[in-house]
Design an enzyme around this catalytic site. Structure first.
Site, PDB file in Angstrom:
ATOM      1  N   TYR A   1     -10.496  -1.471  -0.137  1.00 23.20           N
ATOM      2  CA  TYR A   1      -9.154  -1.325  -1.057  1.00 23.20           C
ATOM      3  C   TYR A   1      -7.602  -0.934  -0.392  1.00 23.20           C
ATOM      4  O   TYR A   1      -6.866  -1.016  -1.182  1.00 23.20           O
ATOM      5  CB  TYR A   1      -9.636   0.052  -2.205  1.00 23.20           C
ATOM      6  CG  TYR A   1     -11.219  -0.226  -2.820  1.00 23.20           C
ATOM      7  CD1 TYR A   1     -11.232  -0.640  -3.667  1.00 23.20           C
ATOM      8  CD2 TYR A   1     -11.865   0.605  -1.710  1.00 23.20           C
ATOM      9  CE1 TYR A   1     -12.490  -0.917  -4.086  1.00 23.20           C
ATOM     10  CE2 TYR A   1     -13.260   0.383  -2.869  1.00 23.20           C
ATOM     11  CZ  TYR A   1     -13.385  -0.281  -3.835  1.00 23.20           C
ATOM     12  OH  TYR A   1     -14.529  -0.100  -4.192  1.00 23.20           O
TER      13      TYR A   1
ATOM     14  N   HIS B   1      -4.503  -1.328  -6.697  1.00 24.09           N
ATOM     15  CA  HIS B   1      -4.575  -0.121  -7.643  1.00 24.09           C
ATOM     16  C   HIS B   1      -4.364   1.788  -6.211  1.00 24.09           C
ATOM     17  O   HIS B   1      -4.263   2.363  -6.699  1.00 24.09           O
ATOM     18  CB  HIS B   1      -6.255   0.412  -7.567  1.00 24.09           C
ATOM     19  CG  HIS B   1      -6.215   0.934  -8.845  1.00 24.09           C
ATOM     20  ND1 HIS B   1      -5.676   1.263 -10.119  1.00 24.09           N
ATOM     21  CD2 HIS B   1      -8.251   1.426  -9.212  1.00 24.09           C
ATOM     22  CE1 HIS B   1      -6.476   1.892 -10.521  1.00 24.09           C
ATOM     23  NE2 HIS B   1      -7.390   2.084 -10.722  1.00 24.09           N
TER      24      HIS B   1
ATOM     25  N   TYR C   1     -13.307   8.774  -4.979  1.00 22.23           N
ATOM     26  CA  TYR C   1     -12.716   7.240  -6.206  1.00 22.23           C
ATOM     27  C   TYR C   1     -11.972   7.940  -7.753  1.00 22.23           C
ATOM     28  O   TYR C   1     -11.838   8.390  -7.638  1.00 22.23           O
ATOM     29  CB  TYR C   1     -14.204   6.514  -6.587  1.00 22.23           C
ATOM     30  CG  TYR C   1     -14.406   5.842  -4.890  1.00 22.23           C
ATOM     31  CD1 TYR C   1     -13.938   4.692  -4.955  1.00 22.23           C
ATOM     32  CD2 TYR C   1     -15.533   6.361  -4.264  1.00 22.23           C
ATOM     33  CE1 TYR C   1     -14.730   3.947  -4.013  1.00 22.23           C
ATOM     34  CE2 TYR C   1     -16.222   5.416  -3.048  1.00 22.23           C
ATOM     35  CZ  TYR C   1     -15.808   4.830  -2.578  1.00 22.23           C
ATOM     36  OH  TYR C   1     -16.067   4.320  -1.213  1.00 22.23           O
TER      37      TYR C   1
ATOM     38  N   ASN D   1     -11.617   7.416 -10.367  1.00 25.10           N
ATOM     39  CA  ASN D   1     -12.892   8.265 -11.793  1.00 25.10           C
ATOM     40  C   ASN D   1     -12.749   9.375 -11.852  1.00 25.10           C
ATOM     41  O   ASN D   1     -12.985   9.831 -12.632  1.00 25.10           O
ATOM     42  CB  ASN D   1     -13.388   7.120 -12.360  1.00 25.10           C
ATOM     43  CG  ASN D   1     -13.467   5.563 -12.365  1.00 25.10           C
ATOM     44  OD1 ASN D   1     -12.064   5.334 -12.522  1.00 25.10           O
ATOM     45  ND2 ASN D   1     -14.610   4.574 -12.240  1.00 25.10           N
TER      46      ASN D   1
ATOM     47  N   ASP E   1      -1.002   2.959  -9.917  1.00 24.15           N
ATOM     48  CA  ASP E   1      -0.205   2.219 -10.303  1.00 24.15           C
ATOM     49  C   ASP E   1      -0.473   1.890 -12.038  1.00 24.15           C
ATOM     50  O   ASP E   1      -0.679   2.641 -12.490  1.00 24.15           O
ATOM     51  CB  ASP E   1      -1.197   1.090  -9.647  1.00 24.15           C
ATOM     52  CG  ASP E   1      -2.398   1.553 -10.170  1.00 24.15           C
ATOM     53  OD1 ASP E   1      -2.800   2.818 -10.316  1.00 24.15           O
ATOM     54  OD2 ASP E   1      -3.085   0.395 -11.206  1.00 24.15           O
TER      55      ASP E   1
ATOM     56  N   ASN F   1      -8.250   5.811 -15.892  1.00 20.26           N
ATOM     57  CA  ASN F   1      -8.797   6.352 -15.581  1.00 20.26           C
ATOM     58  C   ASN F   1      -9.201   8.143 -14.873  1.00 20.26           C
ATOM     59  O   ASN F   1     -10.298   9.533 -14.966  1.00 20.26           O
ATOM     60  CB  ASN F   1     -10.927   5.925 -15.154  1.00 20.26           C
ATOM     61  CG  ASN F   1     -11.445   5.141 -16.762  1.00 20.26           C
ATOM     62  OD1 ASN F   1     -10.701   5.837 -17.731  1.00 20.26           O
ATOM     63  ND2 ASN F   1     -11.678   4.180 -16.163  1.00 20.26           N
TER      64      ASN F   1
END
Length: 183
Positions: free
Chosen positions: A13, A18, A62, A64, A89, A110
């Protein structure tokens, strides 16, 4: 102040749109000699920006579940939600457009929803940094787009540097000045 850079942990990632918040936090740590250590289900660096104590946090829960990490750090440092700045972002903004603000909606993000839930309010500071949307003809939904890497021509270094400048301005000179210079 607690400055939270949102992103997802893991090498896969690292260059995603993101993860722009992580990139800004890393730039601030680099500029101010911060070193990362594991704490609050994330990576924490404590430093000074223009004489002010700042804790940088990259939640590793993460996106969320970011609120778990942010809520724990805010409680530990005994901070009001208005002393928490979340850098994230923003798919509704053109690439590199920024907006500093206190409070506001969650816009389907989220990570922000989780943070608001754990802080008990939406009234925390945000620095929204535009990553754009898929261009015409690109079939990807926004969620897939933000989980893809920036393009080589996107000038990510420039965007990250300007966002770090905005955070430094907010810390040193307050929200009004950051809004005047960067919104």
């Amino acid at each position: 102040m607690l400055v939270v850079g949102l992103g997802n942990p893991g090498r896969e990632y690292a260059a995603n749109r993101h993860n722009l918040g992580y990139m800004v936090a890393d730039e601030l740590a680099r500029r101010h000699g911060g070193s990362w250590r594991s704490k609050f289900s994330g990576q924490l660096a404590e430093l000074r920006v223009d004489g002010a104590r700042v804790a940088l946090l990259k939640p590793e829960t993460y996106m969320n579940e970011s609120g778990t990490s942010v809520g724990a750090a805010a409680r530990f440092f005994k901070l009001d939600p208005a002393d928490v700045l979340v850098v994230h972002d923003e798919g509704d903004f053109d690439l590199a457009r920024m907006q500093a603000r206190l409070g506001g909606g969650l816009a389907g993000h989220n990570g922000l929803r989780s943070i608001a839930q754990h802080l008990g309010t939406q009234d925390f500071l945000r620095l929204r940094v535009g990553v754009g949307r898929p261009e015409r003809g690109d079939p990807r939904p926004l969620a897939d787009y933000v989980l893809s890497d920036f393009e080589p021509f996107d000038d990510v270094e420039g965007i990250v540097a300007r966002a770090a400048d905005a955070v430094e301005t907010l810390v040193a000179d307050g929200l009004d000045e950051a809004q005047r210079r960067f919104n």
